[in-house]
Write a protein that holds these residues in place. Structure first.
Motif, PDB file in Angstrom:
ATOM      1  N   ALA A 148     -29.736 -19.777   7.852  1.00  0.00           N
ATOM      2  CA  ALA A 148     -30.528 -20.616   8.758  1.00  0.00           C
ATOM      3  C   ALA A 148     -31.982 -20.212   8.634  1.00  0.00           C
ATOM      4  O   ALA A 148     -32.295 -19.049   8.420  1.00  0.00           O
ATOM      5  N   LEU A 149     -32.842 -21.213   8.728  1.00  0.00           N
ATOM      6  CA  LEU A 149     -34.284 -20.957   8.785  1.00  0.00           C
ATOM      7  C   LEU A 149     -34.752 -21.399  10.157  1.00  0.00           C
ATOM      8  O   LEU A 149     -34.444 -22.505  10.598  1.00  0.00           O
ATOM      9  N   TYR A 150     -35.496 -20.513  10.825  1.00  0.00           N
ATOM     10  CA  TYR A 150     -35.994 -20.853  12.153  1.00  0.00           C
ATOM     11  C   TYR A 150     -37.429 -21.317  12.064  1.00  0.00           C
ATOM     12  O   TYR A 150     -38.160 -20.953  11.146  1.00  0.00           O
ATOM     13  N   ARG A 151     -37.808 -22.128  13.047  1.00  0.00           N
ATOM     14  CA  ARG A 151     -39.159 -22.704  13.046  1.00  0.00           C
ATOM     15  C   ARG A 151     -40.218 -21.597  13.082  1.00  0.00           C
ATOM     16  O   ARG A 151     -40.095 -20.638  13.841  1.00  0.00           O
ATOM     17  N   GLY A 152     -41.228 -21.742  12.231  1.00  0.00           N
ATOM     18  CA  GLY A 152     -42.334 -20.787  12.224  1.00  0.00           C
ATOM     19  C   GLY A 152     -42.075 -19.516  11.451  1.00  0.00           C
ATOM     20  O   GLY A 152     -42.836 -18.561  11.536  1.00  0.00           O
ATOM     21  N   GLU A 153     -40.988 -19.492  10.696  1.00  0.00           N
ATOM     22  CA  GLU A 153     -40.561 -18.267  10.036  1.00  0.00           C
ATOM     23  C   GLU A 153     -40.666 -18.410   8.513  1.00  0.00           C
ATOM     24  O   GLU A 153     -40.500 -19.486   7.972  1.00  0.00           O
ATOM     25  N   VAL A 154     -40.955 -17.281   7.853  1.00  0.00           N
ATOM     26  CA  VAL A 154     -40.913 -17.258   6.395  1.00  0.00           C
ATOM     27  C   VAL A 154     -39.644 -16.499   5.976  1.00  0.00           C
ATOM     28  O   VAL A 154     -39.482 -15.328   6.310  1.00  0.00           O
ATOM     29  N   LEU A 155     -38.762 -17.206   5.287  1.00  0.00           N
ATOM     30  CA  LEU A 155     -37.515 -16.590   4.846  1.00  0.00           C
ATOM     31  C   LEU A 155     -37.593 -16.380   3.339  1.00  0.00           C
ATOM     32  O   LEU A 155     -37.797 -17.323   2.582  1.00  0.00           O
ATOM     33  N   GLY A 156     -37.465 -15.133   2.934  1.00  0.00           N
ATOM     34  CA  GLY A 156     -37.528 -14.822   1.511  1.00  0.00           C
ATOM     35  C   GLY A 156     -36.138 -14.763   0.900  1.00  0.00           C
ATOM     36  O   GLY A 156     -35.204 -14.262   1.521  1.00  0.00           O
ATOM     37  N   LEU A 187     -52.462 -19.362   6.160  1.00  0.00           N
ATOM     38  CA  LEU A 187     -52.062 -20.762   6.329  1.00  0.00           C
ATOM     39  C   LEU A 187     -50.752 -20.863   7.102  1.00  0.00           C
ATOM     40  O   LEU A 187     -50.588 -21.732   7.952  1.00  0.00           O
ATOM     41  N   VAL A 188     -49.826 -19.966   6.810  1.00  0.00           N
ATOM     42  CA  VAL A 188     -48.541 -19.976   7.509  1.00  0.00           C
ATOM     43  C   VAL A 188     -48.778 -19.804   9.009  1.00  0.00           C
ATOM     44  O   VAL A 188     -48.213 -20.525   9.827  1.00  0.00           O
ATOM     45  N   ARG A 189     -49.673 -18.883   9.348  1.00  0.00           N
ATOM     46  CA  ARG A 189     -49.938 -18.615  10.759  1.00  0.00           C
ATOM     47  C   ARG A 189     -50.688 -19.779  11.400  1.00  0.00           C
ATOM     48  O   ARG A 189     -50.319 -20.267  12.459  1.00  0.00           O
ATOM     49  N   GLU A 190     -51.735 -20.251  10.728  1.00  0.00           N
ATOM     50  CA  GLU A 190     -52.580 -21.282  11.338  1.00  0.00           C
ATOM     51  C   GLU A 190     -51.857 -22.618  11.479  1.00  0.00           C
ATOM     52  O   GLU A 190     -52.056 -23.342  12.443  1.00  0.00           O
ATOM     53  N   LEU A 191     -51.054 -22.971  10.486  1.00  0.00           N
ATOM     54  CA  LEU A 191     -50.391 -24.277  10.528  1.00  0.00           C
ATOM     55  C   LEU A 191     -48.999 -24.187  11.149  1.00  0.00           C
ATOM     56  O   LEU A 191     -48.314 -25.180  11.274  1.00  0.00           O
ATOM     57  N   GLY A 192     -48.574 -22.963  11.478  1.00  0.00           N
ATOM     58  CA  GLY A 192     -47.223 -22.795  12.015  1.00  0.00           C
ATOM     59  C   GLY A 192     -46.150 -23.241  11.038  1.00  0.00           C
ATOM     60  O   GLY A 192     -45.137 -23.821  11.426  1.00  0.00           O
ATOM     61  N   LEU A 193     -46.380 -22.962   9.765  1.00  0.00           N
ATOM     62  CA  LEU A 193     -45.438 -23.418   8.730  1.00  0.00           C
ATOM     63  C   LEU A 193     -44.128 -22.658   8.801  1.00  0.00           C
ATOM     64  O   LEU A 193     -44.089 -21.492   9.188  1.00  0.00           O
ATOM     65  N   SER A 194     -43.082 -23.315   8.396  1.00  0.00           N
ATOM     66  CA  SER A 194     -41.820 -22.643   8.126  1.00  0.00           C
ATOM     67  C   SER A 194     -41.637 -22.681   6.616  1.00  0.00           C
ATOM     68  O   SER A 194     -41.842 -23.715   5.995  1.00  0.00           O
ATOM     69  N   VAL A 195     -41.273 -21.534   6.046  1.00  0.00           N
ATOM     70  CA  VAL A 195     -41.292 -21.431   4.592  1.00  0.00           C
ATOM     71  C   VAL A 195     -40.001 -20.812   4.077  1.00  0.00           C
ATOM     72  O   VAL A 195     -39.486 -19.856   4.665  1.00  0.00           O
ATOM     73  N   ILE A 196     -39.483 -21.375   2.994  1.00  0.00           N
ATOM     74  CA  ILE A 196     -38.446 -20.688   2.233  1.00  0.00           C
ATOM     75  C   ILE A 196     -39.075 -20.283   0.919  1.00  0.00           C
ATOM     76  O   ILE A 196     -39.594 -21.113   0.176  1.00  0.00           O
ATOM     77  N   LEU A 197     -39.065 -18.981   0.668  1.00  0.00           N
ATOM     78  CA  LEU A 197     -39.813 -18.405  -0.433  1.00  0.00           C
ATOM     79  C   LEU A 197     -38.849 -17.721  -1.388  1.00  0.00           C
ATOM     80  O   LEU A 197     -38.116 -16.826  -0.987  1.00  0.00           O
ATOM     81  N   VAL A 198     -38.841 -18.172  -2.629  1.00  0.00           N
ATOM     82  CA  VAL A 198     -38.036 -17.487  -3.638  1.00  0.00           C
ATOM     83  C   VAL A 198     -38.936 -16.547  -4.410  1.00  0.00           C
ATOM     84  O   VAL A 198     -40.007 -16.949  -4.872  1.00  0.00           O
ATOM     85  N   THR A 199     -38.543 -15.289  -4.502  1.00  0.00           N
ATOM     86  CA  THR A 199     -39.345 -14.360  -5.300  1.00  0.00           C
ATOM     87  C   THR A 199     -38.471 -13.225  -5.811  1.00  0.00           C
ATOM     88  O   THR A 199     -37.487 -12.853  -5.187  1.00  0.00           O
ATOM     89  N   HIS A 200     -38.827 -12.716  -6.982  1.00  0.00           N
ATOM     90  CA  HIS A 200     -38.129 -11.527  -7.452  1.00  0.00           C
ATOM     91  C   HIS A 200     -38.986 -10.298  -7.178  1.00  0.00           C
ATOM     92  O   HIS A 200     -38.592  -9.179  -7.418  1.00  0.00           O
ATOM     93  N   ASP A 201     -40.196 -10.541  -6.631  1.00  0.00           N
ATOM     94  CA  ASP A 201     -41.158  -9.476  -6.410  1.00  0.00           C
ATOM     95  C   ASP A 201     -41.042  -8.977  -4.969  1.00  0.00           C
ATOM     96  O   ASP A 201     -41.440  -9.652  -4.023  1.00  0.00           O
TER      97      ASP A 201
END
Lengths: 277, 249, 262
Positions: C33-41, C201-215
């Motif tokens: 689940a992804l919650y509003r305003g959250e960055v999920l890696g 930007l995530v903070r200012e726009l209140g973005l919710s993000v799903i981020l794929v990274t190997h780093d």
């Protein structure tokens, strides 16, 4: 008739194309695929338009063929001669006398009337092609009305040139639904498409697509609120007939930089000269 | 004052075991049966030899380490909250509004100016950026960080300068519970005094603090109570292969 | 003191989602689940199924089984049960996708301004002056020289192209943004600046993000929560610092211990 069926194409092919045309008229601006036939001329010379003309031509039709507005250029003369030979129909150069007008890249200056049919020769029927090479994708974009990219092109024009620099094949929206390529007519002719009394048919031979704008259909040229659609204007009237309303071609007259602007529609220019005289 | 006597945090039978799968499932019990209570306005200082698990306790209370056994309950007027059972997403709001943490080392995005590092906890709560900047600059000034450094990223700062940025970032939010992991370690006497003042001011505001201070002088001045951790809280005899296999989430 | 509001509204859910190309290739039985305003890696090594999962979650690839549920403001949508038209509209209007290679997300044939304006035009914005103003505003926000609004993306460096792609994606204020290794192909010095910009930007726009990274360093700086993937499955999920500082699963421990930390 020289061993050919009337109007060159066999009856089954003509029926197939007519069915396609019926669908095209029913869904204004929508591109209908059809089984294109080999014509006795290369692609790019108007094979799409000729197949449409051949399919709708009757014995009592009067045919006019123009190329960039002129009745007397090679393409126009050849196609006219072709149908005289294979359909034995009457031909004319006068727009008002014609029941069917096949055209390459112009619409006559004389207003078309109810009962007339325009047949346009189309090189690339897909207005989205410049931005999307995949046919499956463009068909989906049409289906879902994803037309934002059309304005990207116009935006880019203004950004580069300060105004919308697209001067021909200027995209239109037909009946508020399909974005359509009006064929490479100058944008000067775009307003003539709107609520036109005549039926307008478009045929692309290489791409094997046909589409239509039925009589009295809304046709809007795409634009921006602060950069509205505008047609070309000239500073001087036609050097031959004096018309201030027609689309002018530049003609080079000598090697010393001499030039003049004359009507591209030869039939209109002749009539207008006669009226003035 | 009645509310002040009620503990904010009540820790019961807390235990932590690390299982190292890379070492054949080596199991390390680093904490056994730890209990404490912490009231608003109180500063408790953890004492004990190095490696006894002081930082581990702070990290468990901040959610960085999982709680293996026991309970850590935060008291709110409308009900208690057991940190041991908190789902991950719930920590976002808890860290933003309730639990603050000053770590030993500064960890932040490279190339972000010091003042913005300090402002961030306020910005996360939607505080206006001018106001946040004002408060951040006030704190940095109070901690004697030269003004010419405020607009520079702390990556290149000395240990003491980084530490002060870190302290400012920890104190700016005014969290009701603050976890302090050696905030004075690399500071000179003058700046240690400032930190002691900040802690005393926070106490006066009713902030509950749990801290690690190696400097005895500082410890004396801030601690209301000492919480000794001793070896019985640890069971150093590692059991090999005790919890082999995959740990559940 | 009252309880803080601890449970943010859910924005996106995967329920038992699977898509396999072969044994252990793809995604299996994914619940998240992804919650509003959250960055999920989403972290894991190459081939662990991270990018497949991103495609499944972002409406680009239909799963073999399971559901992806999007909680819009006014409705709850089963991503693959709604029509393609609705799904594509969602992607275009309410969501954004940032590709690893900015050249995949940009139109290289048109200017920076046209790139930024495209999504606005797709939403029906028909005022050139306003489109241009928005383009300049966003170029400034992503720290590009607004004077270069008419330059082609080809004339920009890799880091600038990535920032342009981000501007192009965020200009319509999407609810949900998917990012696939957004700092992947960039120099380290450029990465840092981009990371800071993304955080802001995530903070200012209140973005919710799903981020794929190997780093994992990128994950630590950007993500609030992480899921660790291996062979198409989620092996561990939790707070970012908890996963990185106290990993429980054997594979997470291996992953974390294999990283060089300066």
């Amino acid at each position: 008739m020289n061993g050919y069926n009337f109007a060159y194409l066999d009856e089954q092919t003509k029926r197939m194309i007519r069915r396609g045309l019926l669908k095209a008229v029913a869904i204004p601006g929508y591109q209908v695929p059809f089984g294109g036939r080999e014509m006795p001329m290369p692609y790019g010379w108007g094979t799409g338009g000729m197949q449409l003309t051949a399919s709708i031509l009757g014995q009592h039709d009067v045919l006019k063929v123009i190329d960039q507005g002129a009745d007397d250029t090679t393409n126009a003369v050849s196609i006219r001669a072709f149908f005289e030979r294979v359909a034995d129909v009457e031909t004319t150069t006068r727009a008002t006398d014609a029941s069917v007008i096949q055209t390459r890249h112009r619409i006559p200056e004389t207003p078309l009337v109810q009962g007339q049919i325009m047949v346009f020769q189309v090189p690339i029927p897909e207005p989205l092609r410049f931005i999307e090479p995949s046919e499956t994708e463009t068909r989906l974009m049409h289906a879902l009305e994803e037309y934002g990219v059309m304005h990207v092109k116009l935006y880019e024009d203004i950004a580069r040139h300060g105004h919308i620099a697209t001067t021909y094949a200027y995209p239109v929206k037909v009946d508020g639904r399909y974005v359509t390529d009006p064929s490479p007519i100058p944008k000067f002719d775009n307003p003539k498409l709107h609520m036109c009394e005549a039926l307008m048919l478009f045929g692309a031979g290489r791409e094997k697509r046909l589409y239509a704008i039925p009589p009295y259909t809304r046709v809007e040229s795409l634009d921006f609120e602060d950069h509205p659609f505008e047609v070309q204007r000239w500073e001087a009237p036609c050097a031959l007939c004096g018309s201030q309303e027609s689309f002018l071609d530049e003609v080079i007259t000598d090697d010393a930089g001499g030039r003049m602007f004359v009507c591209s529609d030869t039939d209109y220019c002749r009539q207008h000269s006669e009226e003035v005289a | 004052m009645k509310a002040m006597t009620r503990p904010l945090l009540r820790v019961n039978g807390l235990g932590k075991t690390f299982v190292l799968h890379g070492q054949g499932g080596l199991s390390l019990d680093v904490m056994q049966d730890l209990s404490l209570t912490l009231s608003p306005g109180e500063c408790q200082v953890l004492v004990g030899r190095s490696g006894i698990g002081k930082s581990t306790l702070l990290k468990m209370l901040y959610g960085s380490y999982r709680i293996t056994r026991g309970h850590a309950c935060l008291h709110f007027d409308d009900g208690d909250l057991d940190l041991a059972e908190l789902p991950a997403y719930a920590w976002h709001a808890l860290r933003r509004d309730v639990i603050g943490y000053v770590s030993q080392f500064l960890r932040c995005v490279p190339r972000v100016p010091a003042v913005e590092v300090v402002m961030e906890p306020l910005l996360m709560r939607g505080v206006d950026s001018d106001q946040a900047r004002g408060e951040a600059e006030g704190l940095l000034a109070r901690l004697n960080l030269p003004q010419r450094l405020w607009e520079l990223p702390p990556g290149t700062f000395s240990g003491g300068e980084q530490q002060r940025v870190n302290i400012a970032r920890g104190f700016i939010g005014g969290h009701p519970l603050l976890l302090l992991d050696e905030p004075t370690a690399s500071l000179d006497a003058a700046n240690r005094d400032v930190v002691v003042e900040l802690i005393q001011a926070a106490k006066a505001r009713g902030v509950a603090m749990l801290g690690i201070f190696h400097d005895e002088d500082v410890r004396e001045r801030v601690a209301d109570r000492l919480l000794p951790l001793d070896d019985h809280m640890q069971r150093p005899s590692a059991r090999l292969g005790a919890q082999h296999g995959e740990a559940s989430q | 003191m009252k309880h803080p509001q601890l449970e943010p509204p859910t924005l996106l859910e995967a329920r038992d989602v699977s898509r396999l190309y072969g044994p252990d290739k793809g995604c299996q039985e994914i619940d998240l689940a992804l919650y509003r305003g959250e960055v999920l890696g989403i972290v894991g090594e190459s081939g662990s199924g991270k990018s497949t999962l991103l495609r499944l979650l972002s409406g680009l690839e239909r799963p073999d089984g399971g559901q992806v549920i999007y909680h819009a403001h006014d409705a709850t949508l089963d991503l693959y049960a709604i029509g393609e038209a609705r799904r594509r509209a969602l992607l275009r209007m309410e969501w954004g996708l940032v590709h690893q290679n900015p050249r995949d997300g940009l139109r290289l044939g048109v200017s920076a301004g046209a790139n930024i304006g495209e999504r606005l035009m797709a939403l029906g914005q028909r005022h050139y002056g306003q489109l241009r103003a928005a383009g300049q505003d966003w170029m400034a926000r992503v720290e590009l020289d607004a004077e270069r609004i008419d330059d082609a993306p080809n004339t920009f460096s890799g880091g600038m192209q990535q920032r342009l792609q981000i501007a192009r994606t965020l200009v319509t204020r999407p609810q949900l943004v998917f990012m696939d290794e957004p700092t992947g192909g960039l120099d380290v010095s450029v990465q840092a600046r981009l990371l800071d910009m993304l955080r802001t930007l995530v903070r200012e726009l209140g973005l919710s993000v799903i981020l794929v990274t190997h780093d994992l360093a990128v994950a630590r700086l950007l993500a609030h929560r992480l899921v660790v993937m291996r062979r198409g499955r989620i092996v561990e999920a939790g707070l970012t610092d908890q996963i990185l500082d106290d990993p429980q699963h054997a594979y997470s421990q291996l992953l974390v211990s294999s990283v060089l930390t300066p």
